[in-house]
Design a protein around this motif. Sequence first.
Motif: not given
Length: 187
Positions: A124-126, A154-159, A161-166
């Motif tokens: 998430i930092a990079n 796709g368009d959802m960034p790695l940063t 919040p839902d991606v971070i939890v997953w």
Amino acid sequence: MRELALHILDLVQNSLEAGASRVLLEIIEDSGADTLTIRVSDDGRGMDAETRRRVIDPFVTTRTTRRVGLGLPLIDMSTKQCGGYLKIDSTVGRGTTVEAVYRHSHLDRPPLGNIAATVKTLVIANPDTDLIYRHSVDDAVFTLTTRELTEILGDMPLTHPDVIVWLDEYIAANEANLYGGVQHENS
């Protein structure tokens, strides 16, 4: 450093500061050989032979924010205290590989620490870095690549919040599977 995860953060940060756009982080635990290997390979600027020789000196750093660089000297000392070694291969313009090898069973070997949190932090930092993470414990292997993740998202960034939890749950579960399904943050 108390945990090897902190060394890993430092090694990957070195790669990023050297202009790497692709970083391969490998942790290889081989019980037959009684080794724990941490390897970080990048496509950054690389180093000439003289710089490569001097980087384990704590009073040599390319950073302009401070006059000492303790990361590589500390991991070098740590590996030697645990029956291992530090190896640095580098070519100017092509990148660098740093390999830290420990005797896995050595009493003084620092624990890995929270690798799931470390990898999540790196991802998430990079978000623009192509990070490939591969952890093997004997024959069990877990691989995570940010390029594949970004293609799937796709368009959802790695940063997000839902991606971070997953991401946290996904990495932790796969790390546990490497050790037979048991949560193993401090191997």
